[in-house]
Structure formats: C-alpha cells, structure tokens
Design an enzyme around this catalytic site. Structure first.
Site, PDB file in Angstrom:
ATOM      1  N   ASP A  65       0.858  -1.169   0.000  1.00 32.91           N
ATOM      2  CA  ASP A  65       0.000   0.000   0.000  1.00 32.91           C
ATOM      3  C   ASP A  65       0.907   1.236   0.000  1.00 32.91           C
ATOM      4  O   ASP A  65       2.123   1.144   0.148  1.00 32.91           O
ATOM      5  CB  ASP A  65      -0.953  -0.044   1.212  1.00 32.91           C
ATOM      6  CG  ASP A  65      -2.221   0.736   0.950  1.00 32.91           C
ATOM      7  OD1 ASP A  65      -3.256   0.419   1.549  1.00 32.91           O
ATOM      8  OD2 ASP A  65      -2.171   1.668   0.116  1.00 32.91           O
TER       9      ASP A  65
HETATM   10  C1  GLC Z   1      -4.422   4.122  -0.365  1.00 34.39           C
HETATM   11  C2  GLC Z   1      -5.293   2.945  -0.004  1.00 34.39           C
HETATM   12  C3  GLC Z   1      -5.303   1.856  -1.035  1.00 34.39           C
HETATM   13  C4  GLC Z   1      -5.137   2.473  -2.412  1.00 34.39           C
HETATM   14  C5  GLC Z   1      -3.743   3.054  -2.479  1.00 34.39           C
HETATM   15  C6  GLC Z   1      -3.487   3.768  -3.818  1.00 34.39           C
HETATM   16  O1  GLC Z   1      -3.752   4.565   0.781  1.00 34.39           O
HETATM   17  O2  GLC Z   1      -5.085   2.336   1.264  1.00 34.39           O
HETATM   18  O3  GLC Z   1      -6.544   1.151  -0.898  1.00 34.39           O
HETATM   19  O4  GLC Z   1      -5.302   1.494  -3.418  1.00 34.39           O
HETATM   20  O5  GLC Z   1      -3.487   3.953  -1.414  1.00 34.39           O
HETATM   21  O6  GLC Z   1      -4.312   4.878  -3.915  1.00 34.39           O
END
Ligand code: GLC
Length: 717
Positions: free
Chosen positions: A257
């Site tokens: 993430d």
């Molecule tokens: C965010 C979220 C994740 C998302 C990623 C990219 O923090 O936790 O679900 O896909 O970053 O935006």
C-alpha cells in the site's frame, strides 16, 4: 531465450529496483504527497510503474518515455483506484454488496474495466475485500460488509469482471485484491489502528475472500497498512509468503500500500529504510508503492546482507510476468488506442441508473407510504437534497462530480407534473441552523416530505473513521423540527439517508414514516431515487451489515456464537445489556421492496448427506403485495453440536426471484455439503457427523425464517 530471463540478465540493479517501484502521478491524491519527478527516472528505467494517472494522452506520453527512451524499453504498469466505476460511478461497494447479485457485481467491474482501459489503464486497486463489523471504520463503505461468504462471492465476481477473459485485452484490468488482511478489524474502528484477532477469526472471517480471489486468478494482492498482533502485514512473512503464496498458491504480484514499506519504521519493526525494504522483500512484497524504499533502501540492504539479489530477481520476474500477461510488451499502447463510442457511455449510465435504483435499501415503509402516490406538490429538504457531487461517495476515481445527478434534479425529471419545493435547511456540517424555519415553511401544502440527510462523500472511505457515526452538524435538529411540523399537518416524512456506513439513528427510524438508505448511488443517484420513489423500480437492496441500535453494541454481526448463557428474558444471568436489546435495529439482509412475499414449502434433498453430496434447498414464494418486486432469499445453517462452538447462523447461499403481484414461484439454492465444513479445533477443515439446521428467509432475523434439518454422515456414522 525467454524474454523475461533475457531482460533480467541485462538489467542493472537500478533498473531491477525500478521495476519494483510504483510512483504516483498527480491526477489524484490518495495518500501523503511525496515530492519527486518521475519523468527522468522513467527515462533511466528507474521507475517501472505508476499510479494515479488517467487519460490515454498522458498515459501514452509516459509509456513512450519508458518504451522508446529507456535503455531496455520495458513498458510501464499504470494503475488507479477504480473501486466502483471509473468515470461513470456505480453505487459504492457496500451498496452493491446489498444487491446480492453476482452478475451485477461482475458487470459493473467489466464496464469499469472497459472505461478505464479506454483511458490507458492496466490495473485497478480493487476489489477491496475487507470484512467489517464496525460502522466507525470509514472503509466499511468500500467493502463487502460483515459476512465472509458474501465477501467470497463478491471476490470471484469482481476478479472475473475486472480481468475479463483475456488479461491482454485492451479492456482488461489486472485486479488487485486488498487489503490483505483483517484491516476491517482495526481496534475501535479507528483507521490504520492495530488489529488483534484469533487465528479462528482470521480463518473463518478474513481469509476466505482472499482465498476466493486467488482461486479466481487475481493478478495482484495488496497487504494492509495495519499490524496483525504486532506484525505489520507489509512484513508478514507468515501470512504473505507461507499462507498466501504457500498454502493458497498465489503466484501473482504483491504490491504494497501507499508508502507502507517506509512506514514499517513508524511501526517500530525497522530501524531504517534498508531494514524496512528487506523485511518487505523477504515477506514477498514485489512492488513498493510510493515509498522509494526499494530504490533507496535495497542497495544498502544488499550490502548489509539483509536481502539477496535472488530475492530481488524473483520479485522482478513476477512483475515482468504480469506485464507480459497484460500484453504490455506486445503493444504498450493497446489500452487507450481506441476511444469509447458515445453509445457505450450512454449504456453505462443507464446501468448506473438501474443498479442505483435496485441497490436502494428500504429500511422502513409504514403504511406503504412508498411508492409515492401521484402528487401535486412534494417538499424536498436537507443538505443532501441538491448535492450532486456528494452522490459519488468515497473513491470517486475519475468520476466527474459535476455530471452526477442529485436528488432535486432527479425528482424534477422524474415528477414533471409535480411542484417540487426545496430548501437545504442546514449545511452538511456546522452549527448554523438558521435555515430551519425556511425549510419548515416549505412543508405546508405538500403531500410528502423527502428529507435528504446523512454524510458527505468524504465522511467515509479511507482516513474517515467516525467515533460517533450519527447525523453530522445540525441535521438532527432539522429532522426533528420537520417531523414535528409535518406530522402535525398529517404529511408523511420519507427520510433518505446518504452514508458510507450504517448510521446510528434509532430516533429517526422510529419517527419517520419511511426510511430509504441510499448509501451513495453514484453518477445517476437522482434518477435512481426518483425511479424508486415513483414506483417505476422496486428497491431491492438488502443490508450487507447489521444496523446497530446503539454504538455500544459494536462489533455487531448476525453470526455470533451462542454463549453458555444465551439471552433469556426470564433469566437475569444471561447475555444481555441492561439498556439496549441485543438485536440490531435492522438485521443483516433486511430490506423491503414494494412486494410482500410469503414463504412456504421448504424442502431439502437429500436430507442425509455425506461431504461429497449436494443439497438442493427448494421453497415456494408468493408475492401478496400490490407491486412487482424482487425478493432475495437467504440460506443459513446452524451446526447445533460440533467440536467447536458454531455461530447461531452462517450464510451459505442466496437466490433472487422477481414476481408480479399475486404470482408464485419456486426458488432453489444448491448447497454443496462440503460447504458445511469448518475449521476444527486445530483449525484444519472438518466435516462432522450430526444434525445441521437449515434456515431460509428474507434476512438473518430468526423469527422470519423457515427451518429444516440435515443429517451429516461420515463413514456410515
Ligand atoms: C491508499 C489505499 C489503497 C489504495 C492506495 C493507492 O492509501 O489504502 O486502498 O489502493 O493507497 O491509492
């Protein structure tokens, strides 16, 4: 020689680490913005993946840098959070879950993939599969609700929909199941907080949807930000490497993430970026999203013997293999080469309207106030009555807020011969209630009041936990004044709730004549709501999460175990609260339509089964209502005596049947007996002899279920 091995043999360390790096472009902000210019690094082959970029033009421009200007010409993998639609937004995932309609889930994912593919994108960071039983958590909005069986059905449908039949096609997206795992169990519902749960809860509640996604061939998986019993998921070798890749056989790409690898330092398990990068790599994380931990940490980790080149090569192979499966090497410009026809967009908007309407959750409909009779004058009040941009809900992706249809616009289009009187009354938030008087004045002479209340789009989703999930601002003051004035004049009040979670509103549900939970219906919200209010469409939404009477009941879910002292009003020393009933305000699966369905004639065949058998559960339905409607029938089981205490009810199937007024029909739900296995004392799946109750009905409210009994046999016992 195989292309991947050939490339690997020619890549420098910097180029390898580039393939393990995903950097954000600036189209959308989905996390802490970390400065940095990608174009030069892409030219040098030191960034191999991007997120948050949209549009065939910009995408092809960046792709050109990588393919035609970098030394090895490896195409970029470009992803985006396409959670419930891309430019055309469908209802938020929690609302869609309430459709209990696998075909619909697959179709909206397929449509989103078509729209995103035309924008040049090759990956979506979806489906989000985090089971949640806590309305305080903002991301409940983007998930499957409280039930693991429902989550597994959604996982399969969404992976099929996003990835399509051929992952190399111009309209195929690599799906990324997230967030592995148990993110929905954050402590106290607070975003990014720790999770602590039993191995049993992990296996029975939080792992099944990911196992289903893996079995469906999901291309990627994203670990959660959170720690599970002290081990951050991004570094959880036991669950990522041994469980996911080992036991479940996942051979796709693990993508961290946003900045999560660097955040291992804040978790307190890494002393610096090199240690953080080594922990994640060792756990099997292939791509570092937005932390630059692999680019800047792995060289030092290699020097310090914390990581090996073999581990890096393994990760690079998986990333290159995904790019190959996506057809990016064959034609990096395939996605975005052909703009969509206007007819495709129009079809998609019609689908958004149809599903927006069907997903509406009618919680209460006293005296069948809905559908509205032909009215001369309607009064639509509240801060969400004329709020098109808020209708998207969380994760609006490339959705165009200015093109969302709000309630007021939908009503004006849907009730052309009716005078629609409108006032906001109060803002979404804030203490100003000076507008209530003007709103009350609109009620006089109206035949019904539509009171549009709830949360704004940003009040749920990521980083949006709420300790008091009630009506924000002065909305309750408005609602109470409207209820008093309207009822004094004999005018019915229909509360229309917009939220990304069950709101704690027993007082409103008690006093309003009808309560329609719209969640966030997406781009066509206003038309969808008008279609339901007018009776053109019967609402078919069922709640995929129990609605609490009080926050003190949370975590609240139907699949509770019985306790040694189950609630008994005639016995003081039993499981209860002194001040609130145990039951939810609305049970899992609850939802009214415009029909009235009578259940009868439940038959189980066979009634005695072994693990290899398949049980056919059949029953009859009759629509005794005045309108055509679609009923969702749930199949629950209850294993009364087992080696482990089993839940009072477990969802094992559902079916839908649409019937005209007065019509009858047969419903069949097929239940493989193998589905009656559960993790035994040692957590290995067991199929135990004995009786299992079967319950079918319109929700998890036991009193409304028809029951039967199966006898499970093992080796003749
Ligand atoms: C965010 C979220 C994740 C998302 C990623 C990219 O923090 O936790 O679900 O896909 O970053 O935006």
């Amino acid at each position: 020689m195989d292309r991947i091995e050939d490339l690997l043999g020619r890549m420098t360390l910097a180029e390898k680490l580039g393939q393990l790096t995903m950097t954000a472009s600036s189209y959308a902000v989905t996390g802490p913005v970390i400065a940095g210019d990608s174009t030069e690094a892409i030219r040098r082959g030191e960034i191999g993946n991007l997120l948050n970029m949209v549009g065939a033009g910009p995408v092809h421009e960046m792709q050109k840098l990588a393919v035609e200007e970098s030394r090895l010409g490896i195409p970029l993998l470009i992803g985006f959070d396409i959670i419930h639609g891309h430019r055309t937004l469908f209802p938020i995932p929690l609302a869609e879950a309430g459709l209990f309609d696998d075909a619909a889930w697959e179709l909206t994912a397929r449509e989103a993939a078509r729209e995103a593919g035309a924008d040049g994108l090759a990956m979506t960071f979806a489906p989000m599969l985090d089971v949640s039983r806590d309305p305080r958590w903002g991301r409940t909005a983007e998930g499957p609700g409280e039930d693991p069986y429902l989550a597994t059905r959604i996982a399969r449908a969404k992976v099929r929909g996003f990835q399509g039949a051929d992952l190399a096609a111009a309209d195929a997206l690599a799906a990324c199941a997230k967030h592995f795992c148990a993110y929905g169990a954050v402590n106290a519902g607070r975003e990014y907080a720790s999770t602590d749960l039993s191995e049993r809860a992990l296996r029975e509640v939080h792992l099944p949807a990911f196992a289903a996604a893996v079995a469906a061939g999901v291309a990627a998986i994203m670990p959660a930000f959170t720690d599970l019993a002290g081990i951050p998921m991004t570094a959880h070798a036991g669950l990522l490497r041994d469980e996911l890749r080992g036991r479940l056989g996942f051979d796709g790409v693990l993508i961290s993430d946003y900045n999560a690898i660097a955040e291992l330092i804040r978790h307190g398990v890494a002393g610096d970026l090199a240690e953080a990068a080594a922990l994640a790599l060792n756990a099997g994380v292939d791509i570092d999203m937005m932390a630059n931990a692999y680019r800047h940490g792995l060289p030092a980790a290699l020097d310090r013997g914390l990581a090996t080149m073999a581990q890096i090569d393994t990760a690079v192979r998986r990333v290159l293999r995904l790019k190959q499966r996506l057809g990016l090497f064959d034609d990096p410009y395939r996605r975005g080469a052909t703009p969509e026809a206007a007819a495709a967009v129009a079809r998609r908007r019609r689908l958004a309207r149809e599903l927006g309407a069907r997903s509406l959750l009618l919680l209460k409909n006293e005296r069948e106030v809905l559908p509205l009779a032909a009215s001369r004058r309607l009064c639509v009040l509240g801060p969400l009555a004329d709020a098109g941009p808020e209708m998207s809900g969380t994760w609006w992706a490339a959705g165009e807020p200015e093109r969302h249809v709000g309630v007021l616009a939908g009503l004006r289009a849907g009730f052309p011969d009716t005078e629609i009187r409108h006032a906001a009354g109060v803002m979404l938030e804030g203490g100003d209630d000076s507008g209530i008087a003007e709103a009350l004045a609109r009620i006089d002479g109206s035949e019904a009041v539509l009171l549009c209340l709830g949360e704004g789009a940003r009040m749920s989703g990521e980083a949006a936990s709420r300790a008091c999930p009630e009506l924000p601002g002065r909305q309750r003051a408005l609602a109470e004044a409207v209820l008093e004035r309207a009822h004094a004049r004999g005018v019915p009040v229909v509360a229309i709730l917009f939220s990304g979670r069950p709101l704690i509103l027993p007082w409103l549900c008690e006093r309003a004549d009808a309560v329609l939970a719209a969640w966030f219906p997406g781009s066509e919200a206003g038309h969808a709501i008008a279609d339901v209010l007018s009776g053109r469409v019967s609402p078919a939404g069922r709640t995929p999460i129990s609605w609490p009477r009080a926050l003190g009941q949370v975590p609240l879910f139907y699949a509770q175990r019985p306790s040694g002292r189950p609630a008994d009003p005639n016995d003081y020393f039993t499981s209860k609260y002194l001040d609130v009933p145990n039951e939810p305000l609305y049970a899992f699966g609850h939802g009214l339509g415009y029909g009235r369905f009578v259940y009868s004639d439940l038959r189980l065949a066979p009634e005695t089964v072994t693990v290899e058998d398949t049980i056919r559960v059949r029953l009859r339905l009759r629509n005794e209502g005045r309108h055509a409607a679609e009923e969702t029938v749930f199949l629950f089981v209850r294993d009364r005596v087992a080696s482990v205490a089993r839940p009072l009810l477990e969802l094992k199937g559902y079916a839908k049947l649409a019937l005209a007024p007065g019509a009858s029909g047969e419903v069949e739900i097929v239940l493989p007996a193998a589905e009656l296995r559960f993790p035994g004392i040692d957590l290995a799946p067991v199929f135990e002899p004995g009786e299992v109750e079967v319950w079918v009905g319109p929700s998890a409210e036991r009193a409304r279920l028809l029951g039967g009994v199966l006898r499970l046999r093992v080796d003749g016992v």
